[in-house]
Design a protein around this motif. Sequence first.
Motif, PDB file in Angstrom:
ATOM      1  N   THR A  36       0.828  -1.206   0.000  1.00  0.00           N
ATOM      2  CA  THR A  36       0.000   0.000   0.000  1.00  0.00           C
ATOM      3  C   THR A  36       0.866   1.260   0.000  1.00  0.00           C
ATOM      4  O   THR A  36       0.554   2.238  -0.690  1.00  0.00           O
ATOM      5  N   LEU A  37       1.957   1.243   0.760  1.00  0.00           N
ATOM      6  CA  LEU A  37       2.841   2.407   0.811  1.00  0.00           C
ATOM      7  C   LEU A  37       3.613   2.594  -0.491  1.00  0.00           C
ATOM      8  O   LEU A  37       3.964   3.723  -0.849  1.00  0.00           O
ATOM      9  N   ALA A  38       3.898   1.505  -1.192  1.00  0.00           N
ATOM     10  CA  ALA A  38       4.676   1.609  -2.425  1.00  0.00           C
ATOM     11  C   ALA A  38       3.929   2.385  -3.504  1.00  0.00           C
ATOM     12  O   ALA A  38       4.555   3.029  -4.357  1.00  0.00           O
ATOM     13  N   LEU A 235       7.721   0.664  10.833  1.00  0.00           N
ATOM     14  CA  LEU A 235       9.092   0.925  10.384  1.00  0.00           C
ATOM     15  C   LEU A 235       9.539  -0.093   9.340  1.00  0.00           C
ATOM     16  O   LEU A 235      10.043   0.270   8.270  1.00  0.00           O
ATOM     17  N   ILE A 236       9.351  -1.370   9.639  1.00  0.00           N
ATOM     18  CA  ILE A 236       9.773  -2.407   8.695  1.00  0.00           C
ATOM     19  C   ILE A 236       8.954  -2.332   7.405  1.00  0.00           C
ATOM     20  O   ILE A 236       9.481  -2.503   6.299  1.00  0.00           O
ATOM     21  N   SER A 237       7.667  -2.045   7.542  1.00  0.00           N
ATOM     22  CA  SER A 237       6.814  -1.918   6.346  1.00  0.00           C
ATOM     23  C   SER A 237       7.248  -0.742   5.490  1.00  0.00           C
ATOM     24  O   SER A 237       7.257  -0.831   4.258  1.00  0.00           O
ATOM     25  N   GLY A 238       7.603   0.371   6.123  1.00  0.00           N
ATOM     26  CA  GLY A 238       8.058   1.529   5.365  1.00  0.00           C
ATOM     27  C   GLY A 238       9.330   1.247   4.597  1.00  0.00           C
ATOM     28  O   GLY A 238       9.458   1.616   3.415  1.00  0.00           O
ATOM     29  N   LEU A 239      10.288   0.588   5.239  1.00  0.00           N
ATOM     30  CA  LEU A 239      11.533   0.239   4.547  1.00  0.00           C
ATOM     31  C   LEU A 239      11.270  -0.758   3.421  1.00  0.00           C
ATOM     32  O   LEU A 239      11.863  -0.659   2.337  1.00  0.00           O
ATOM     33  N   ALA A 240      10.371  -1.704   3.671  1.00  0.00           N
ATOM     34  CA  ALA A 240      10.041  -2.679   2.625  1.00  0.00           C
ATOM     35  C   ALA A 240       9.346  -2.010   1.441  1.00  0.00           C
ATOM     36  O   ALA A 240       9.559  -2.400   0.283  1.00  0.00           O
ATOM     37  N   ALA A 280       8.858   9.907   5.650  1.00  0.00           N
ATOM     38  CA  ALA A 280       7.668   9.072   5.431  1.00  0.00           C
ATOM     39  C   ALA A 280       7.717   7.812   6.294  1.00  0.00           C
ATOM     40  O   ALA A 280       6.703   7.401   6.875  1.00  0.00           O
ATOM     41  N   VAL A 281       8.897   7.187   6.396  1.00  0.00           N
ATOM     42  CA  VAL A 281       9.030   5.986   7.220  1.00  0.00           C
ATOM     43  C   VAL A 281       8.771   6.312   8.689  1.00  0.00           C
ATOM     44  O   VAL A 281       8.090   5.562   9.403  1.00  0.00           O
ATOM     45  N   VAL A 282       9.290   7.446   9.151  1.00  0.00           N
ATOM     46  CA  VAL A 282       9.077   7.851  10.540  1.00  0.00           C
ATOM     47  C   VAL A 282       7.597   8.109  10.802  1.00  0.00           C
ATOM     48  O   VAL A 282       7.051   7.708  11.845  1.00  0.00           O
TER      49      VAL A 282
END
Length: 302
Positions: A36-38, A235-240, A280-282
């Motif tokens: 979803t974030l991608a 955090l992990i989802s944002g990096l992924a 965005a990740v934060v």
Amino acid sequence: MRRWLRHHRYAFLVALRRLLSQPFSSLSNMLVIALTLAIPILAASILLSAQPVARQVAVSPEVTLFLKPDAAAGSTQQVAERVKNEYATEIDSVRIVPRSQAYSDLKRDPNWADALAALPGNPLPDAIVITLKEHANIAQHAATLVQEWKKWDEVDLVQHDSAWVQRLEAILSFVRIGLGLLAAGVALVVLATVFNTVRLQALTQREEIAVARLVGATESFVRLPFLYLGALTGLISGLASIALAVLALTPLNAALARLASSYGTRLALQLPDALSLALAVVVVAILGALSARWSVTRNTRF
């Protein structure tokens, strides 16, 4: 201070252990959030890549003044000087294209040579090409100048294709609004996913939480591991999601390069800058922590 650090270290390790204890469920939730974030990351890449093209288009728009065929000799130079004097702060350059030069250029074009040969004389008027300076609202500004120049006696026609510039600005504005709505939708997905994850964790450990309260555990002690759980998930989802966007840009740029090369140009999609991605990740991690706090507060009242 040391006690506070031990408390947070314990909560972090508990949250990490809970993530690893259910790897399939944790990975599924993170994958949903990452995918979803991608999407907004890719949309932002397209918007950022399109903006330089729009700025390049809007930096030097041209307006062409066609003089009347029966204009007096020397009127072309007079009109050009008038434009330079009265609009010195608004124009970048003025170029005169004599009718003889335009006629010669057209005759060299095989598509026009036969048609011009059938005409008794040169039907083309003298033209003045005006390059405007950069302006905050260049399309509207150019339209205002066009209306003023149309009123001049020597001018027969003013050509300025401002409609497509306005359409380009409208498309970019639409994309910005759509990106904002998409970001809001992503935030809701993050909140809902983390809320449901923490809810299941809280219900699973219902008895453990009850015992901890009986022996004197504070609410912050009970909630903190869940907050770390939500923050780690975000955090992990944002990096992924950034990794997924990078992988998606590889075939997209390959296809875009082939398309751009057919037009004799180069164009490539690029991710937003590192600071924006980190921010965005934060934000996603904070949303995850807030959703976890809401969920654990709502589902551990027993």
